[in-house]
Motif scaffolding. Structure first.
Motif, short mmCIF file in Angstrom:
data_model
loop_
_atom_site.label_atom_id
_atom_site.label_comp_id
_atom_site.label_asym_id
_atom_site.label_seq_id
_atom_site.Cartn_x
_atom_site.Cartn_y
_atom_site.Cartn_z
N LYS A 135 -20.92 29.84 10.58
CA LYS A 135 -21.51 28.16 10.82
C LYS A 135 -20.40 27.26 10.04
O LYS A 135 -20.02 26.21 10.46
N ASP A 136 -19.98 27.70 9.00
CA ASP A 136 -18.99 26.89 8.24
C ASP A 136 -17.62 26.71 8.71
O ASP A 136 -16.98 25.68 8.83
N VAL A 137 -17.09 27.60 9.35
CA VAL A 137 -15.64 27.72 10.37
C VAL A 137 -16.09 26.56 11.33
O VAL A 137 -15.13 25.72 11.69
N ARG A 138 -17.15 26.51 11.93
CA ARG A 138 -17.39 25.48 12.86
C ARG A 138 -17.36 24.19 12.42
O ARG A 138 -16.74 23.19 12.87
N THR A 139 -18.17 23.89 11.30
CA THR A 139 -18.37 22.78 10.68
C THR A 139 -16.89 22.16 10.24
O THR A 139 -16.69 21.05 10.47
N TYR A 140 -16.05 23.23 9.56
CA TYR A 140 -14.76 22.72 9.14
C TYR A 140 -13.92 22.32 10.27
O TYR A 140 -13.35 21.19 10.03
N PHE A 141 -13.88 23.00 11.36
CA PHE A 141 -13.06 22.47 12.50
C PHE A 141 -13.61 21.16 13.21
O PHE A 141 -13.00 20.59 13.93
N VAL A 142 -14.89 21.28 13.09
CA VAL A 142 -15.67 19.86 13.48
C VAL A 142 -14.91 18.58 12.67
O VAL A 142 -14.45 17.44 13.52
N ILE A 143 -15.02 18.83 11.52
CA ILE A 143 -14.39 17.73 10.73
C ILE A 143 -13.00 17.50 11.07
O ILE A 143 -12.39 16.54 11.19
N VAL A 144 -12.08 18.67 11.26
CA VAL A 144 -10.48 18.53 11.22
C VAL A 144 -10.61 17.87 12.68
O VAL A 144 -9.60 17.00 12.82
N GLY A 145 -11.10 18.22 13.59
CA GLY A 145 -11.27 17.76 15.10
C GLY A 145 -11.58 16.43 15.19
O GLY A 145 -10.65 15.50 15.75
N THR A 146 -12.40 16.00 14.32
CA THR A 146 -12.70 14.61 14.29
C THR A 146 -11.98 13.56 13.72
O THR A 146 -11.25 12.60 14.21
N LEU A 147 -11.20 14.23 12.85
CA LEU A 147 -9.92 13.43 12.13
C LEU A 147 -8.81 13.43 12.87
O LEU A 147 -8.15 12.29 12.79
N VAL A 148 -8.42 14.38 13.65
CA VAL A 148 -7.58 14.47 14.55
C VAL A 148 -7.56 13.34 15.76
O VAL A 148 -6.75 12.62 16.08
N LEU A 149 -8.99 13.48 16.21
CA LEU A 149 -9.15 12.37 17.38
C LEU A 149 -9.07 10.80 16.86
O LEU A 149 -8.61 9.74 17.36
N TYR A 150 -9.49 10.68 15.23
CA TYR A 150 -9.53 9.37 14.86
C TYR A 150 -8.25 8.84 14.72
O TYR A 150 -7.98 7.74 14.96
N ARG A 151 -7.23 9.84 14.27
CA ARG A 151 -5.80 9.47 14.13
C ARG A 151 -5.31 8.95 15.23
O ARG A 151 -4.43 7.90 15.27
#
Length: 288
Positions: A135-151
């Motif tokens: 569950k946590d690895v999914r949450t971690y990469f959801v955060i990272v993916g959101t940051l990438v799209l936002y940038r």
């Protein structure tokens, strides 16, 4: 020139907006997960699902600045994802350990206040630990993916600067080693930015922001690398993270620490460290 765009207004409120979006996202997630957990565990006390989910939310919020810093230091881009993606997979392990440990402590405290006992995993702790990590690895990469799209969205809105490259044939029309212009791509269009219009440059992770008339155009470069490309008659380094254009510098204010505070033409104040202060004063014929 005098009009203020929607993106300019957004830039003024960018930090509160960013913080607010993450708070709202995790709050909504916490509320829905608490309701679902209450349905799945109908025999539990009414407060228990809320404690389970919100202990997780609070720890995730505490971990969020760290994930943002890691993604900024090792960004996921087209030219770096092969190198940096395994690093983020590695970072997800301590992320999960801290998350699980932190929410375990909060839950123990919550149960103790309610006069009850909390057993995190029981006999099958190793299976539950693996489940929590998935569950946590999914949450971690959801955060990272959101940051990438936002940038990517920010770069498209504000424009990303690039150095002019030498032509495939013939001599360049201006020096490539010390360019007089930078190429800026914004909203699918390209325009040239005169180097003389850059008021100051600021280090920002793997980028150097070129500040021009209230806007920052990120250039993928290091401070050491860009220093070789700047005209030394116009630009001077005043801090490990700043270069200033002397044409836009209006005041040098000495500080008791030996550093200085620089005031630019638009009123912005920039720090000048002691290491660079003497060289700056010499440029104006004022020995330190």
């Amino acid at each position: 020139m005098g009009t203020t765009s929607g993106f300019d207004i957004y830039q003024r409120w960018r930090r509160p907006f960013e913080v607010g979006v993450w708070l709202v996202f995790f709050a909504i997630n916490g509320v829905f997960n608490s309701i679902n957990s209450g349905i799945d565990h109908a025999g539990a006390a009414a407060w228990e699902p809320w404690l389970w989910e919100w202990s997780s939310v609070l720890v995730l919020l505490a971990l969020l600045p760290g994930v943002i810093a890691l993604e900024r230091r090792w960004p996921i881009r087209f030219d770096t994802w092969r190198r940096n993606l395994p690093l983020h997979l590695l970072f997800s392990v301590p992320f999960s350990l801290i998350h699980v440990g932190g929410m375990h402590v909060l839950r123990k405290l919550g149960y103790a206040l309610a006069g009850a006992h909390y057993d995190a995993f029981g006999a099958s702790w190793w299976m539950n630990a693996g489940y929590e990590y998935l569950k946590d690895v999914r949450t971690y990469f959801v955060i990272v993916g959101t940051l990438v799209l936002y940038r990517l969205w920010l770069l498209r809105q504000q424009g990303e600067a690039r150095l002019l490259a030498a032509p495939d044939e013939g001599a360049p029309v201006e020096p490539v080693e010390r360019p007089e212009r930078f190429l800026v791509r914004k909203l699918g269009k390209e325009f040239l930015l005169n180097a003389s219009e850059i008021e100051w440059l600021q280090a920002s992770g793997n980028y150097v922001n070129l500040h021009v008339r209230g806007r920052d155009y990120p250039l993928r470069a290091t401070m050491a690398g860009i220093e070789e490309r700047l005209d030394p008659a116009r630009f001077v380094r005043v801090h490990r993270g700043y270069f200033v254009n002397l044409d836009y510098l209006v005041e040098i204010e000495p500080l008791e620490t030996g550093d200085a505070r620089l005031q630019m033409r638009d009123g912005t104040k920039i720090s000048c460290s002691r290491r660079y202060r003497a060289a700056l004063r010499e440029r104006f014929g004022q020995p330190d």
